[in-house]
Design an enzyme around this catalytic site. Structure first.
Site, short mmCIF file in Angstrom:
data_model
loop_
_atom_site.label_atom_id
_atom_site.label_comp_id
_atom_site.label_asym_id
_atom_site.label_seq_id
_atom_site.Cartn_x
_atom_site.Cartn_y
_atom_site.Cartn_z
N HIS A 18 4.48 15.42 -3.04
CA HIS A 18 5.84 15.99 -3.08
C HIS A 18 5.96 17.12 -4.11
O HIS A 18 6.99 17.80 -4.15
CB HIS A 18 6.87 14.91 -3.43
N ASP A 33 0.55 9.65 4.58
CA ASP A 33 1.61 8.95 3.86
C ASP A 33 2.86 8.91 4.75
O ASP A 33 3.09 9.84 5.53
CB ASP A 33 1.90 9.69 2.56
N HIS A 68 5.84 9.43 4.03
CA HIS A 68 6.77 10.49 3.66
C HIS A 68 6.12 11.85 3.83
O HIS A 68 4.92 12.01 3.60
CB HIS A 68 7.22 10.32 2.19
N ASP A 108 1.83 3.52 2.37
CA ASP A 108 3.18 2.96 2.39
C ASP A 108 3.73 2.82 3.80
O ASP A 108 4.82 2.29 3.99
CB ASP A 108 4.13 3.78 1.52
#
Length: 243
Positions: free
Chosen positions: A19, A61, A63, A150
């Site tokens: 991120h 991931d 996200h 995740d």
């Protein structure tokens, strides 16, 4: 780590990094998500400095790796394939199929979105219909994984429901394509994803045979929506790739 098939490097940094963008924000989203330094982007930047011309990032991931996308958005030497939960349902709210890069990098930023509830069958569709054909076209010299766990069923920070089979299949992509240089960098994964998904991924990377449970299929509405998402994405990408 070295195997007969590939040169493998595995790093397990904490905190994760995908991120983190250039100036504290990335693609309009706050640089949070536990990230401070973009470990994968730093590695890829170094590979470019060393003279590699075709580097593929596979970010799985749950996200969107908005920082990585922002850093390489106009960079044609980096094919960034990001597989993540539908950004309408999960932080950071970026990474739609229409985000394809800019300038010379147009067409090299690929966002594969997954409906909440996606299981192993949906990931298999993505691998077989999007990731492998794209990388076959691109012929990367190096594959860099932003390896997030995740999305494992019950890990706690997404609505995805992958199991070990998914991470085994993801790890086999370089071998299938004959890519011998592979770097895997840990992103998310905080509970059962690290306990079960990460060991399955590593074992598959080093060529170890695993005894796995059968793939878990998504509910029919989820599979149908995933098929629609994949068809939409392939329609966009055919302007740039032979899919």
């Amino acid at each position: 780590m070295l195997s007969e098939r590939e040169q493998l490097i595995l790093t397990l940094p904490r905190p994760p990094g995908h991120h983190a963008g250039r100036r504290g924000r990335a693609m309009g989203a706050l640089t949070q998500g536990f990230c401070i330094f973009n470990n994968a982007a730093l590695a890829v930047a170094r590979l470019l400095e060393l003279g590699f011309r075709r580097v593929a990032i596979i970010d799985f991931d749950s996200h969107h790796g908005n920082g990585t996308q922002e850093i390489f958005y106009s960079e044609p030497r980096v094919l960034h394939v990001d597989v993540h939960e539908d950004p309408a349902t999960l932080y950071p709210g970026t990474g739609f199929p229409t985000d394809i890069g800019s300038g010379e990098g147009e067409g090299t930023k690929i966002n594969v979105i997954l409906p909440p509830g996606s299981r192993d069958d949906v990931y298999s569709m993505v691998i077989e219909e999007v990731i492998v054909p794209l990388l076959s076209n691109y012929k990367p010299e190096v594959v860099v994984y932003s390896a997030g766990f995740d999305g494992y069923d019950g890990d706690g920070l997404s609505h995805l429901k992958a199991r070990e089979c998914t991470y085994v299949e993801l790890a086999r992509i370089p071998e299938e394509l004959g890519v011998r240089k592979v770097l895997a960098i840990l992103e998310g994964g905080y509970s059962v994803g690290l306990e079960r998904g990460l060991p399955a991924f590593i074992s598959s990377l080093v060529g170890r045979e695993l005894s796995l449970r059968e793939k878990i299929s998504s509910k029919e509405p989820v599979s149908r929506l995933a098929r629609e998402y994949i068809s939409e994405l392939k329609g966009i990408l055919r302007r740039y790739w032979d899919l």
